[in-house]
Design a protein around this motif. Structure first.
Motif, PDB file in Angstrom:
ATOM      1  N   ASP A 176       0.935  -1.192   0.159  1.00  0.00           N
ATOM      2  CA  ASP A 176      -0.001  -0.024   0.043  1.00  0.00           C
ATOM      3  C   ASP A 176       0.745   1.028   0.227  1.00  0.00           C
ATOM      4  N   THR A 177       1.028   2.008  -1.432  1.00  0.00           N
ATOM      5  CA  THR A 177       2.148   2.902  -1.294  1.00  0.00           C
ATOM      6  C   THR A 177       1.566   4.320  -0.523  1.00  0.00           C
ATOM      7  N   GLU A 178       0.391   4.512  -0.216  1.00  0.00           N
ATOM      8  CA  GLU A 178      -0.304   5.714   0.360  1.00  0.00           C
ATOM      9  C   GLU A 178       0.260   6.731  -0.337  1.00  0.00           C
ATOM     10  N   ASP A 179       0.068   6.520  -1.814  1.00  0.00           N
ATOM     11  CA  ASP A 179       0.600   7.783  -2.570  1.00  0.00           C
ATOM     12  C   ASP A 179      -0.360   9.117  -2.545  1.00  0.00           C
ATOM     13  N   TRP A 180      -1.775   8.649  -2.176  1.00  0.00           N
ATOM     14  CA  TRP A 180      -2.705   9.552  -2.052  1.00  0.00           C
ATOM     15  C   TRP A 180      -2.394  10.704  -1.049  1.00  0.00           C
ATOM     16  N   LYS A 181      -1.625  10.417  -0.060  1.00  0.00           N
ATOM     17  CA  LYS A 181      -1.170  11.266   1.220  1.00  0.00           C
ATOM     18  C   LYS A 181       0.137  12.335   0.706  1.00  0.00           C
ATOM     19  N   ARG A 182       0.614  11.917  -0.438  1.00  0.00           N
ATOM     20  CA  ARG A 182       1.964  12.483  -0.860  1.00  0.00           C
ATOM     21  C   ARG A 182       2.899  12.339   0.167  1.00  0.00           C
ATOM     22  N   PRO A 183       3.350  11.368   0.349  1.00  0.00           N
ATOM     23  CA  PRO A 183       4.498  11.198   1.540  1.00  0.00           C
ATOM     24  C   PRO A 183       5.823  11.362   1.076  1.00  0.00           C
ATOM     25  N   GLY A 184       5.928  11.752   0.014  1.00  0.00           N
ATOM     26  CA  GLY A 184       7.315  11.820  -0.636  1.00  0.00           C
ATOM     27  C   GLY A 184       7.604  10.731  -1.826  1.00  0.00           C
ATOM     28  N   VAL A 185       8.273  10.976  -2.699  1.00  0.00           N
ATOM     29  CA  VAL A 185       8.518  10.280  -3.837  1.00  0.00           C
ATOM     30  C   VAL A 185       9.473   9.072  -3.326  1.00  0.00           C
ATOM     31  N   HIS A 186      10.552   9.265  -2.569  1.00  0.00           N
ATOM     32  CA  HIS A 186      11.238   8.460  -2.186  1.00  0.00           C
ATOM     33  C   HIS A 186      10.503   7.316  -1.161  1.00  0.00           C
ATOM     34  N   LYS A 187       9.488   7.569  -0.483  1.00  0.00           N
ATOM     35  CA  LYS A 187       9.025   6.669   0.747  1.00  0.00           C
ATOM     36  C   LYS A 187       8.056   5.874  -0.293  1.00  0.00           C
ATOM     37  N   ILE A 188       7.456   6.422  -1.362  1.00  0.00           N
ATOM     38  CA  ILE A 188       6.514   5.683  -2.304  1.00  0.00           C
ATOM     39  C   ILE A 188       7.513   4.414  -3.358  1.00  0.00           C
ATOM     40  N   VAL A 189       8.482   4.935  -3.380  1.00  0.00           N
ATOM     41  CA  VAL A 189       9.556   4.290  -4.140  1.00  0.00           C
ATOM     42  C   VAL A 189      10.275   2.904  -3.279  1.00  0.00           C
ATOM     43  N   ASN A 190      10.523   3.510  -2.230  1.00  0.00           N
ATOM     44  CA  ASN A 190      11.007   2.538  -1.116  1.00  0.00           C
ATOM     45  C   ASN A 190      10.061   1.597  -0.545  1.00  0.00           C
ATOM     46  N   LYS A 191       8.806   1.913  -0.338  1.00  0.00           N
ATOM     47  CA  LYS A 191       7.832   1.016  -0.171  1.00  0.00           C
ATOM     48  C   LYS A 191       7.665  -0.339  -1.151  1.00  0.00           C
ATOM     49  N   VAL A 192       7.644   0.193  -2.460  1.00  0.00           N
ATOM     50  CA  VAL A 192       7.516  -0.787  -3.388  1.00  0.00           C
ATOM     51  C   VAL A 192       8.707  -1.818  -3.596  1.00  0.00           C
TER      52      VAL A 192
END
Length: 249
Positions: A176-192
Motif C-alpha cells: 500500500d504505497t499511500e501515494d494519495w497522502k503524498r508522503p514523498g517520492v522516496h517513500k513511495i519508491v522505497n515501499k514498493v
C-alpha cells in the motif's frame, strides 16, 4: 540500479474522501483467511512466476492518468485501473485509451463511499451497478473485478459483489504505497522496491488531490522492477498464476 531521490513530504486530503491505511474489515467481518481460502477476496497471488500487478484507484484523471499510460507503454507494462464511475463519465476518452492500450478496467464504485457496517446491501449494489453501466456504455466491456473504497470488506460486501459476478480484489498488505497522502517520492519508491515479490498486487492512485507524486515515483519503480526481471500483468492475468486451490462454499 535506480537512484532513489528524496522528495519533500506534503499532507493532503482527497478531493472526495481520504482513504484509510490498508484494507479494513467492517464490523462483524471474518478474518482475512476465511475470505482468502474461499477465493472470495484476493490480496495477492502465490506464484513462482516473476509477475506483479500494478493497480491504480480513483481515476481517471485528466492530468495523471495520461502520464501514467505513457510510462506503462514505455516499459511494456499492463495494469488494472479501478475506475470511479463519476470520473469515467467526466473523462470517457481516457477510459477508452486505457482499454485500447490493453489495460484492465475494474469497478471501484460510482462515488467512492466507504462500505462500513452501516452501509445497506442496496446502497452497495447501486454504487456497483452504476459504475458497471458507465464502464460498459463507454467501452462495451463489463468489468470482472471490484475493489471497495478504503478496502472495507464484509459478508455484505461479498454478497453485493457476487450479485454482479465480481471477484473482489484488494492489495498486498506490504504494497500500500499511500501515494494519495503524498508522503514523498522516496517513500513511495522505497515501499514498493523493498517489498516487491512474486504475485504482489501494488496499490497506487491515478487521482490524487494536489501535485501527485505517483508519476515521478513510477519513473523509478518501473525500470528497477523490470531490471529485476518482473513482468507487469493485469490482476486477472495474475490470478491465472494462482497455485493454491480454493474451497468455494
Amino acid at each position: 540500479m535506480v537512484k532513489w531521490k528524496a522528495a519533500a513530504a506534503f499532507c493532503c486530503v482527497m478531493l472526495m474522501i481520504s482513504s484509510p491505511s490498508g484494507a479494513s474489515p467492517a464490523a462483524g467481518a471474518k478474518e482475512r483467511k476465511y475470505y482468502e481460502t474461499r477465493g472470495e477476496i484476493v490480496w495477492e497471488v502465490p506464484t513462482e512466476k516473476k509477475v506483479i500487478a500494478l493497480t491504480f484507484d480513483d481515476g481517471p484523471s485528466r492530468k495523471d492518468t495520461p502520464e501514467i499510460l505513457k510510462l506503462l507503454a514505455e516499459y511494456d507494462a499492463k495494469a488494472t485501473f479501478f475506475i470511479i464511475g463519476k470520473h469515467a463519465e467526466r473523462y470517457p476518452d481516457i477510459v477508452r485509451q486505457e482499454v485500447e492500450a490493453g489495460h484492465e478496467l475494474a469497478n471501484h464504485t460510482f462515488s467512492h463511499p466507504f462500505f462500513n457496517n452501516r452501509s445497506s446491501l442496496d446502497a452497495m449494489k447501486k454504487e456497483i451497478e452504476q459504475t458497471e453501466e458507465t464502464i460498459t456504455r463507454i467501452t462495451g466491456q463489463k468489468p470482472a473485478l471490484f475493489r471497495p473504497p478504503g478496502g472495507y470488506y464484509s459478508d455484505r460486501l461479498i454478497d453485493a459483489a457476487k450479485t454482479f459476478h465480481y471477484q473482489v480484489v484488494l492489495w498486498s498488505w506490504n504494497q500500500d504505497t499511500e501515494d494519495w497522502k503524498r508522503p514523498g517520492v522516496h517513500k513511495i519508491v522505497n515501499k514498493v522496491l523493498r517489498n516487491a515479490k512474486n504475485g504482489d498486487i501494488i496499490l497506487f492512485h491515478d487521482f490524487v488531490a494536489g501535485q501527485s507524486q505517483t508519476v515521478p515515483a513510477l519513473k523509478q519503480i518501473l525500470p528497477e522492477l523490470k531490471e529485476r526481471g518482473f513482468r507487469f500483468v493485469t490482476v486477472s492475468e495474475l490470478i491465472g498464476y494462482d497455485q493454491v486451490p480454493h474451497v468455494n462454499q
